[in-house]
Structures are given as structure tokens and as C-alpha cells.
Scaffold this motif. Sequence first.
Motif, PDB file in Angstrom:
ATOM      1  N   LEU A 315      -1.811  57.097  17.054  1.00  0.00           N
ATOM      2  CA  LEU A 315      -1.146  55.790  17.126  1.00  0.00           C
ATOM      3  C   LEU A 315      -2.152  54.634  17.017  1.00  0.00           C
ATOM      4  O   LEU A 315      -1.966  53.698  16.248  1.00  0.00           O
ATOM      5  N   THR A 316      -3.219  54.726  17.795  1.00  0.00           N
ATOM      6  CA  THR A 316      -4.199  53.639  17.796  1.00  0.00           C
ATOM      7  C   THR A 316      -4.990  53.595  16.497  1.00  0.00           C
ATOM      8  O   THR A 316      -5.343  52.519  16.015  1.00  0.00           O
ATOM      9  N   LEU A 317      -5.288  54.769  15.912  1.00  0.00           N
ATOM     10  CA  LEU A 317      -6.049  54.790  14.664  1.00  0.00           C
ATOM     11  C   LEU A 317      -5.234  54.204  13.509  1.00  0.00           C
ATOM     12  O   LEU A 317      -5.752  53.425  12.699  1.00  0.00           O
ATOM     13  N   ILE A 318      -3.948  54.565  13.459  1.00  0.00           N
ATOM     14  CA  ILE A 318      -3.084  53.987  12.419  1.00  0.00           C
ATOM     15  C   ILE A 318      -2.963  52.473  12.628  1.00  0.00           C
ATOM     16  O   ILE A 318      -3.034  51.687  11.682  1.00  0.00           O
ATOM     17  N   GLY A 319      -2.782  52.077  13.892  1.00  0.00           N
ATOM     18  CA  GLY A 319      -2.749  50.642  14.196  1.00  0.00           C
ATOM     19  C   GLY A 319      -4.048  49.961  13.807  1.00  0.00           C
ATOM     20  O   GLY A 319      -4.054  48.838  13.295  1.00  0.00           O
ATOM     21  N   GLY A 320      -5.180  50.647  14.036  1.00  0.00           N
ATOM     22  CA  GLY A 320      -6.485  50.088  13.677  1.00  0.00           C
ATOM     23  C   GLY A 320      -6.635  49.906  12.177  1.00  0.00           C
ATOM     24  O   GLY A 320      -7.154  48.885  11.710  1.00  0.00           O
ATOM     25  N   ILE A 321      -6.180  50.902  11.388  1.00  0.00           N
ATOM     26  CA  ILE A 321      -6.264  50.802   9.926  1.00  0.00           C
ATOM     27  C   ILE A 321      -5.420  49.638   9.419  1.00  0.00           C
ATOM     28  O   ILE A 321      -5.856  48.846   8.576  1.00  0.00           O
ATOM     29  N   ILE A 322      -4.196  49.529   9.952  1.00  0.00           N
ATOM     30  CA  ILE A 322      -3.337  48.399   9.555  1.00  0.00           C
ATOM     31  C   ILE A 322      -3.987  47.077   9.968  1.00  0.00           C
ATOM     32  O   ILE A 322      -3.959  46.086   9.226  1.00  0.00           O
ATOM     33  N   GLY A 323      -4.591  47.051  11.166  1.00  0.00           N
ATOM     34  CA  GLY A 323      -5.264  45.835  11.643  1.00  0.00           C
ATOM     35  C   GLY A 323      -6.434  45.434  10.759  1.00  0.00           C
ATOM     36  O   GLY A 323      -6.657  44.246  10.511  1.00  0.00           O
ATOM     37  N   VAL A 324      -7.204  46.437  10.289  1.00  0.00           N
ATOM     38  CA  VAL A 324      -8.325  46.150   9.385  1.00  0.00           C
ATOM     39  C   VAL A 324      -7.816  45.499   8.098  1.00  0.00           C
ATOM     40  O   VAL A 324      -8.359  44.494   7.625  1.00  0.00           O
ATOM     41  N   ILE A 325      -6.754  46.100   7.523  1.00  0.00           N
ATOM     42  CA  ILE A 325      -6.174  45.535   6.287  1.00  0.00           C
ATOM     43  C   ILE A 325      -5.678  44.115   6.540  1.00  0.00           C
ATOM     44  O   ILE A 325      -5.905  43.193   5.737  1.00  0.00           O
ATOM     45  N   PHE A 326      -5.018  43.912   7.686  1.00  0.00           N
ATOM     46  CA  PHE A 326      -4.486  42.602   8.059  1.00  0.00           C
ATOM     47  C   PHE A 326      -5.621  41.586   8.219  1.00  0.00           C
ATOM     48  O   PHE A 326      -5.547  40.460   7.726  1.00  0.00           O
ATOM     49  N   GLY A 327      -6.695  41.984   8.911  1.00  0.00           N
ATOM     50  CA  GLY A 327      -7.824  41.081   9.154  1.00  0.00           C
ATOM     51  C   GLY A 327      -8.554  40.718   7.874  1.00  0.00           C
ATOM     52  O   GLY A 327      -8.928  39.551   7.661  1.00  0.00           O
ATOM     53  N   VAL A 328      -8.773  41.711   7.002  1.00  0.00           N
ATOM     54  CA  VAL A 328      -9.461  41.454   5.727  1.00  0.00           C
ATOM     55  C   VAL A 328      -8.626  40.520   4.853  1.00  0.00           C
ATOM     56  O   VAL A 328      -9.156  39.612   4.197  1.00  0.00           O
ATOM     57  N   PHE A 329      -7.305  40.726   4.871  1.00  0.00           N
ATOM     58  CA  PHE A 329      -6.419  39.870   4.067  1.00  0.00           C
ATOM     59  C   PHE A 329      -6.489  38.419   4.547  1.00  0.00           C
ATOM     60  O   PHE A 329      -6.587  37.486   3.730  1.00  0.00           O
ATOM     61  N   LEU A 330      -6.445  38.205   5.856  1.00  0.00           N
ATOM     62  CA  LEU A 330      -6.530  36.837   6.396  1.00  0.00           C
ATOM     63  C   LEU A 330      -7.886  36.213   6.081  1.00  0.00           C
ATOM     64  O   LEU A 330      -7.974  35.023   5.748  1.00  0.00           O
ATOM     65  N   ALA A 331      -8.975  37.012   6.207  1.00  0.00           N
ATOM     66  CA  ALA A 331     -10.314  36.505   5.901  1.00  0.00           C
ATOM     67  C   ALA A 331     -10.407  36.086   4.435  1.00  0.00           C
ATOM     68  O   ALA A 331     -11.029  35.072   4.100  1.00  0.00           O
ATOM     69  N   TRP A 332      -9.768  36.855   3.558  1.00  0.00           N
ATOM     70  CA  TRP A 332      -9.763  36.523   2.130  1.00  0.00           C
ATOM     71  C   TRP A 332      -8.999  35.221   1.867  1.00  0.00           C
ATOM     72  O   TRP A 332      -9.432  34.386   1.071  1.00  0.00           O
ATOM     73  N   LEU A 333      -7.858  35.033   2.555  1.00  0.00           N
ATOM     74  CA  LEU A 333      -7.094  33.797   2.388  1.00  0.00           C
ATOM     75  C   LEU A 333      -7.914  32.585   2.829  1.00  0.00           C
ATOM     76  O   LEU A 333      -7.928  31.552   2.152  1.00  0.00           O
ATOM     77  N   ILE A 334      -8.605  32.715   3.966  1.00  0.00           N
ATOM     78  CA  ILE A 334      -9.427  31.605   4.468  1.00  0.00           C
ATOM     79  C   ILE A 334     -10.576  31.323   3.509  1.00  0.00           C
ATOM     80  O   ILE A 334     -10.946  30.168   3.266  1.00  0.00           O
TER      81      ILE A 334
END
Length: 388
Positions: A315-334
Motif C-alpha cells: 500500500l505504501t509503496l504504491i502510494g509512494g510511486i504515485i506520489g513521486v509521479i505527482f511531485g515530479v509533475f508539479l515540479a515540472w509545471l513550476i
Amino acid sequence: MLGIIIGVGAVILIISLGAGAQSLILDQIKSTGSNLIGVLPGKSESDGPPASVMGIVITTLVAEDMEAIRKLPHVAAAAGYSRSLATITWRDNSYESNVNGTSADYLETEGGEVAQGRFFTAEEDKNMARVVVLGSTVKQELFGDSDAVGRQVKIKKQIFEVVGVMAKRGKVMFVDYDDQINVPLRTTQKLINGVSYLSFIRAKVDNENNVDEVLADVEYLLRDRHGISDATGADDDFSVRSMAQALDMITTVTDALRYFLIAMAAISLIVGGIGIMNIMLISVNERTREIGLRKALGANNNNIISQFLLEAVALTLIGGIIGVIFGVFLAWLIYLVVNSLGYNYSLVVTFSSILLALSVSTLIGLIFGLYPARKASRLEPVEALSYE
């Protein structure tokens, strides 16, 4: 999983923003030259800004200080500054811009080029000539594509002749050099700002290896000129900094801020871990009969612990992978937004930060999944099978 996603995404985003912002700030400082020193009015601690940076008006620096600094050994050039905001008008066009009252040594001290016309001379500065050199943005706003050199503009009811237009330079150290007008220092002090003191002084050292020597000479000179007998610096009414010192100070501040924000983001991970633990406890209650059946068929405590720990980590690893994708996407937008504003901002997402985020999320699963797993392993088969 939402807490884990938000926590990991925040960690990735903050690490990326911190590294990108730090790189942007340091590049801005380095672009001005490592052989520049600055003199600001007001005393400051060795690791803090002077009072003038906080908006306190201090009148201790004068043009004569700048002239004396210019004569020191290893000082190639020095410029004094008196800055303000003013509206510049030509015919029916008006534009509010930054007034950069400075010395004739400005170009030699800070760099930059004149695209049209010329820069004002030391003689014009001495005689308080009403001349102005426009930044490229100001010229475009007032004159468009027509020639500005030789035209007369009005600044605070005073008529000034445009003698030059600066080449495009962009933003350096968060100062838009294109959106300012350059006016002789004494003209600015008397006719525009109505003051006799300087906002700050900058000096260019002939060689990086001589910066420390020049710093000491400037401190000694200003203490002598300002009548300060204490050589320890306790009574100084000025602050002298080199670009190297500014780099160290800003690096320390940005590092501390980044670590603080990462710690705040880590709270989301802890909250997410508690959520995982609660869900796993509910899962244990709902699957009590399943646990009893497994134990009745020969599963031992370690088998049950492994099953529930694996589920928690998944559960936490899948959440972590989704979080990484989410964080990288936001960093790219900024990254896109900041660069669209004219800053040279870098997108920094390191493999180590991704590995750290995923490792932490996995560790969260292990820590907060252990209690539910142990609780499940301690169920008696007969009681578990009869559980309703």
C-alpha cells in the motif's frame, strides 16, 4: 494511501524546488562576478543582513566614501548608487520605472553594454547634468521602435535628455536591468531623490585573489572616515560583503529552509502511516475467519505477520510511486511557469530524492504495518474460526 501520496509528492516537490531555487539564486549572484564587493549602510552581524536591507533608512554612506574606495589598491572601479521609483514621461506616454542613480564607472563595475548612443561621463555626473540612459524595456514602452537618443523626457518635472539606450540584459540577482533608467548620481541625489547619502556602493577588484585584502582595506578606510576607533567592528555603521560571502550566507539560509520544509512534508508521511495502520487494523478484524482458517491449515505466526506486512508495504509503496509521479509533475509545471517569467530556472529531480522518498514510504509501511500484523498473528485458530 492519500496521506502517503501527498507526503511523498511534497518531499519530491520541495527537494526539487529547493535545489532549483538555490541554483537560480547562486547563478544570479555568480553572474555578477566573484570579484565584486558591496558596501551597505548600517552594521550587521557576520551571518546576517544589515539594517538597510530591512527597509531602515541609514544615511552614513556618502559619495566621498565611494571616491575614497576607488583610490584603494587593487580596486579597478567603484560606483555609488541612489535608487528610487519615478514616472518618466515623453509626450503623452508615461512609464513608472526604477531610477538607478549611479556613477560614470557603472559599466566598468557591473558590466552591461550601451546599444544606442552613449553612457554619461564623470564630468556630467560632477556637474549634475540632466541626462539619462534608458533600459531597453523603458525605451520600448515610451518610444516603441522610434529612435530615443536626443529626445527629451520629463522625470519629476525636470527635463532630461536621452543620451543612450542600454542593450538587453534581463534579470540578474532579481534586478530587471532592462526596466530601469540610469541617471548621474549627483543629479539623482539632488533633483530626483532630494538626499545627500548613498543607497549602497559596489567596487570591482582587479583579481579574485585580492578580494580579502580589499575588504580589509575598505573596512579600515571607512572606520577612519567615519571616526570609528573600535577596530573590532562593534561600532561600525556600515557592512562590507564580498560575493563569496553572499554565496555562503544564501546557501546556508536556503539549506536550512529546505530542510525545514522537508520536515514539514514528513509529517504528511507520518499521518499517512497512521492511516495505513488503522486500515490494516480494520482489515484484521474483517478477515479474522480467514486468519483462523490459515492457521488451522498450518500457517504459523511468521506467515501471518509476513502476509500483513507485505500488504502494508504494498500500500505504501504504491502510494509512494504515485506520489513521486505527482511531485515530479508539479515540479515540472513550476519549472515551466518560472521560466516563462524570464528566470533561468532548472528542473532538478535527482534519483537520490526519488530513492529516498520510496525508501521512506516503504519504511512507513513496515513500521505502521507491524502492529496490525502482530495482532493478526496472535489470534487463536478456534476463536478466529468462530468469529462473527
